[in-house]
Design a protein around this motif. Structure first.
Motif, PDB file in Angstrom:
ATOM      1  N   TYR A 318       0.852  -1.183   0.000  1.00 24.66           N
ATOM      2  CA  TYR A 318       0.000   0.000   0.000  1.00 24.66           C
ATOM      3  C   TYR A 318       0.890   1.235   0.000  1.00 24.66           C
ATOM      4  N   ASP A 319       0.689   2.108  -0.971  1.00 21.59           N
ATOM      5  CA  ASP A 319       1.535   3.288  -1.135  1.00 21.59           C
ATOM      6  C   ASP A 319       0.969   4.487  -0.377  1.00 21.59           C
ATOM      7  N   PRO A 320       1.822   5.456  -0.062  1.00 21.97           N
ATOM      8  CA  PRO A 320       1.332   6.712   0.535  1.00 21.97           C
ATOM      9  C   PRO A 320       0.471   7.475  -0.472  1.00 21.97           C
ATOM     10  N   PRO A 321      -0.216   8.519  -0.028  1.00 22.96           N
ATOM     11  CA  PRO A 321      -1.020   9.333  -0.945  1.00 22.96           C
ATOM     12  C   PRO A 321      -0.159  10.021  -2.001  1.00 22.96           C
ATOM     13  N   ALA A 322      -0.807  10.530  -3.028  1.00 22.21           N
ATOM     14  CA  ALA A 322      -0.117  11.323  -4.040  1.00 22.21           C
ATOM     15  C   ALA A 322       0.547  12.532  -3.380  1.00 22.21           C
ATOM     16  N   GLY A 323       1.670  12.970  -3.956  1.00 20.99           N
ATOM     17  CA  GLY A 323       2.443  14.050  -3.362  1.00 20.99           C
ATOM     18  C   GLY A 323       1.644  15.296  -3.005  1.00 20.99           C
ATOM     19  N   PRO A 324       0.817  15.841  -3.929  1.00 19.69           N
ATOM     20  CA  PRO A 324       0.047  17.044  -3.576  1.00 19.69           C
ATOM     21  C   PRO A 324      -0.914  16.827  -2.421  1.00 19.69           C
ATOM     22  N   HIS A 325      -1.521  15.638  -2.355  1.00 18.13           N
ATOM     23  CA  HIS A 325      -2.433  15.349  -1.245  1.00 18.13           C
ATOM     24  C   HIS A 325      -1.662  15.191   0.064  1.00 18.13           C
ATOM     25  N   LEU A 326      -0.505  14.541  -0.009  1.00 17.55           N
ATOM     26  CA  LEU A 326       0.319  14.386   1.190  1.00 17.55           C
ATOM     27  C   LEU A 326       0.763  15.752   1.706  1.00 17.55           C
ATOM     28  N   HIS A 327       1.082  16.655   0.791  1.00 16.28           N
ATOM     29  CA  HIS A 327       1.490  18.014   1.186  1.00 16.28           C
ATOM     30  C   HIS A 327       0.359  18.711   1.945  1.00 16.28           C
ATOM     31  N   GLU A 328      -0.876  18.566   1.474  1.00 19.61           N
ATOM     32  CA  GLU A 328      -2.011  19.188   2.158  1.00 19.61           C
ATOM     33  C   GLU A 328      -2.188  18.607   3.557  1.00 19.61           C
ATOM     34  N   MET A 329      -2.003  17.294   3.707  1.00 20.67           N
ATOM     35  CA  MET A 329      -2.145  16.665   5.024  1.00 20.67           C
ATOM     36  C   MET A 329      -1.078  17.174   5.990  1.00 20.67           C
ATOM     37  N   ILE A 330       0.162  17.294   5.492  1.00 16.50           N
ATOM     38  CA  ILE A 330       1.238  17.818   6.336  1.00 16.50           C
ATOM     39  C   ILE A 330       0.945  19.262   6.718  1.00 16.50           C
ATOM     40  N   ASP A 331       0.475  20.048   5.756  1.00 18.46           N
ATOM     41  CA  ASP A 331       0.172  21.451   6.018  1.00 18.46           C
ATOM     42  C   ASP A 331      -0.903  21.589   7.095  1.00 18.46           C
ATOM     43  N   LEU A 332      -1.928  20.751   7.059  1.00 13.97           N
ATOM     44  CA  LEU A 332      -2.968  20.797   8.086  1.00 13.97           C
ATOM     45  C   LEU A 332      -2.374  20.525   9.463  1.00 13.97           C
ATOM     46  N   ALA A 333      -1.544  19.481   9.568  1.00 13.33           N
ATOM     47  CA  ALA A 333      -0.947  19.151  10.862  1.00 13.33           C
ATOM     48  C   ALA A 333      -0.098  20.312  11.386  1.00 13.33           C
ATOM     49  N   VAL A 334       0.680  20.936  10.497  1.00 15.85           N
ATOM     50  CA  VAL A 334       1.531  22.046  10.923  1.00 15.85           C
ATOM     51  C   VAL A 334       0.684  23.228  11.382  1.00 15.85           C
ATOM     52  N   ARG A 335      -0.433  23.495  10.697  1.00 21.63           N
ATOM     53  CA  ARG A 335      -1.307  24.599  11.101  1.00 21.63           C
ATOM     54  C   ARG A 335      -1.933  24.365  12.475  1.00 21.63           C
ATOM     55  N   LEU A 336      -2.097  23.098  12.857  1.00 17.20           N
ATOM     56  CA  LEU A 336      -2.689  22.792  14.159  1.00 17.20           C
ATOM     57  C   LEU A 336      -1.677  22.846  15.304  1.00 17.20           C
ATOM     58  N   LEU A 337      -0.382  22.823  14.969  1.00  9.68           N
ATOM     59  CA  LEU A 337       0.643  22.708  16.012  1.00  9.68           C
ATOM     60  C   LEU A 337       0.673  23.890  16.997  1.00  9.68           C
ATOM     61  N   PRO A 338       0.645  25.159  16.558  1.00 12.90           N
ATOM     62  CA  PRO A 338       0.768  26.242  17.545  1.00 12.90           C
ATOM     63  C   PRO A 338      -0.320  26.231  18.615  1.00 12.90           C
ATOM     64  N   ALA A 339      -1.574  26.036  18.221  1.00 11.15           N
ATOM     65  CA  ALA A 339      -2.650  26.007  19.210  1.00 11.15           C
ATOM     66  C   ALA A 339      -2.531  24.786  20.115  1.00 11.15           C
ATOM     67  N   ALA A 340      -2.146  23.635  19.542  1.00  8.87           N
ATOM     68  CA  ALA A 340      -1.982  22.425  20.356  1.00  8.87           C
ATOM     69  C   ALA A 340      -0.825  22.584  21.338  1.00  8.87           C
ATOM     70  N   LEU A 341       0.253  23.245  20.904  1.00 11.55           N
ATOM     71  CA  LEU A 341       1.388  23.489  21.791  1.00 11.55           C
ATOM     72  C   LEU A 341       0.980  24.404  22.941  1.00 11.55           C
ATOM     73  N   ALA A 342       0.192  25.435  22.636  1.00 13.99           N
ATOM     74  CA  ALA A 342      -0.278  26.339  23.694  1.00 13.99           C
ATOM     75  C   ALA A 342      -1.150  25.593  24.701  1.00 13.99           C
ATOM     76  N   GLU A 343      -1.976  24.680  24.234  1.00 10.22           N
ATOM     77  CA  GLU A 343      -2.827  23.891  25.133  1.00 10.22           C
ATOM     78  C   GLU A 343      -1.980  22.981  26.020  1.00 10.22           C
ATOM     79  N   ARG A 344      -0.953  22.361  25.460  1.00  8.52           N
ATOM     80  CA  ARG A 344      -0.057  21.514  26.260  1.00  8.52           C
ATOM     81  C   ARG A 344       0.673  22.366  27.302  1.00  8.52           C
TER      82      ARG A 344
END
Length: 442
Positions: A318-344
């Motif tokens: 089973y292969d990872p998602p296509a590159g553009p889709h994988l980029h969007e998934m990574i971007d979402l996770a990075v956008r969530l990091l600052p608020a999650a870090l503040a909560e921690r």
């Protein structure tokens, strides 16, 4: 078939509204089969945006057409679908295309469905261990392939309910806070009861009257407080456990592939027909809320990771998602990091903020270098989610592979296992990596 023009009846005389409606309704079957001329298709599609009964009938016919098609498996040339779509769209562009922001979910559910088509009946009971990161350590839950699909069905139901579709968990309970069960879809068993989209929450927008209550994440079925009483709604873990428990107690052993597949297709079709105004529709995840476009991307991410869990359990590549889709998934996770870090940090799980800056002003930042398909570089604000992250005040660097970063965010890797390259402030690096792992959930 002959061409159709709105307003022209036989012998060129103007049609009445009833005649035009009857003529266009008679073309719905041919439209569903893509057998109309371009002129007829344009007339039908224009009519569907104005006529609720015809739009409902068109959706039913499109579903029926889907039953006539043979299912594909993973042994097909992986580029065949793209070539066929490119050729078709080059000849006749789609009038109602899947929006780009729903593309990753459409692609990942199609890939998982193809995997499920290829596995045998006995393999549905192959053991699978779901993994995530909680309370600073790896956590897991044993289930099987069928249980994984039940989990996806239950959690995708959060998005389905937010757009007015049936909640798959609903048949197992009457009230979301009684006996650990969940409510019926607040819009009834038939979201098209008063015509398609009639009950959809696309009304007067955040902050005003209508389904959003007193604000975009306030009381009401689409905030974190379904009953407006200060209590968060059930999150992914609670919904999953309740769904599994209800299936076990009821002795329901049906294959969950079809209901999961139907829900995924209906979600994609619904957001495709709904237009641009729904991307910010809030989707509650229990203790937090995501806008619809991010929620659907998060569900694509989960679909891929759990499909990979299933593939590993049945020894299937089973292969990872296509590159553009994988980029969007990574971007979402990075956008969530600052608020999650503040909560921690508020919970005492991360180091204190070093400097306080005005909202929008440059603050201390970590540079994240993600390599491979879907990679890129991002800056993560360390001291405040409202600070501007950038190179001006970079204090640390982390470099790692894109798939490894996603596995860290999914809780499949520990922070100690994930980072290939680290440089700079060690506390900042540790806090960001542990925060990334904490984004995972059942």
């Amino acid at each position: 078939m002959t061409g159709v023009r709105h307003g022209d009846g036989p012998q060129g005389r103007p049609e009445t509204t009833e005649e035009a409606h009857a003529l266009l309704r008679s073309l719905l079957g041919a439209w569903a089969l893509s057998a109309c001329s371009a002129e007829e298709a344009a007339a039908v599609e224009d009519h569907l945006t104005e006529c609720a009964p015809c739009a409902e009938e068109a959706l039913r016919l499109r579903d029926a057409v889907g039953l006539l098609h043979h299912e594909r498996d993973l042994d097909l040339d992986p580029l065949l679908r793209s070539r066929v779509l490119d050729n078709c769209l080059g000849r006749r562009p789609a009038r109602i295309p899947v929006p780009a922001w729903a593309g990753p979910y459409d692609a990942e559910t199609a890939r998982l469905d193809a995997l499920l088509q290829d596995i045998g009946r006995a393999e549905w009971h192959a053991p699978v261990r779901l993994r995530w990161f909680a309370d600073g350590r790896p956590t897991s839950r044993p289930t099987d392939v069928s249980g994984v699909i039940g989990h996806l069905l239950a959690v995708d139901g959060l998005v389905a309910a937010a757009v007015g579709l049936d909640d798959p968990v609903a048949p197992y309970g009457e009230n979301p806070y009684e006996a650990g069960s969940f409510a019926r879809n607040p819009y009834g068993r038939d979201p098209y009861e008063a015509g398609p989209f009639a009950r959809y929450p696309y009304g007067k927008g955040p902050g005003g009257e209508g389904p959003y209550g007193a604000g975009p994440y306030g009381a009401g079925p689409y905030g974190n407080d379904p009953e407006g009483e200060g209590r968060p709604g059930p999150g992914p873990a609670e919904r999953t456990e309740a769904f599994w428990r209800a299936l076990e107690e009821s002795g329901d052993e049906r294959c969950l592939r079809d209901p999961w597949r139907h829900q995924a297709h209906t979600l994609v079709r619904t957001v495709s027909l709904a237009g641009r105004g729904v991307t910010e529709l809030p989707v509650p995840y229990g203790t937090y809320t995501l806008p619809l476009r991010d929620a659907l991307l998060e569900r694509a991410f989960e679909c891929w990771l759990h499909a990979d869990d299933i593939a590993s359990a049945v020894a299937y590549p089973y292969d990872p998602p296509a590159g553009p889709h994988l980029h969007e998934m990574i971007d979402l996770a990075v956008r969530l990091l600052p608020a999650a870090l503040a909560e921690r940090r508020r919970s005492g799980l991360a180091g204190p903020a070093r400097t306080l800056v005005r909202a929008g002003a440059p603050g201390r930042s970590l540079r994240l270098e993600v390599e491979g398909a879907g990679g890129g570089h991002w800056y993560v604000a360390l001291d405040s989610p409202a600070a501007l992250a950038g190179p001006e005040r970079q204090v640390a660097l982390v470099a790692l592979d894109g798939v490894e970063f996603c596995r860290l965010v999914a809780g499949h890797l520990t922070p100690e296992e994930a980072a290939a390259g680290q440089e700079g402030d060690r506390e900042a690096i540790r806090d960001v990596l542990h925060t990334a792992a904490s984004l995972s959930h059942l």
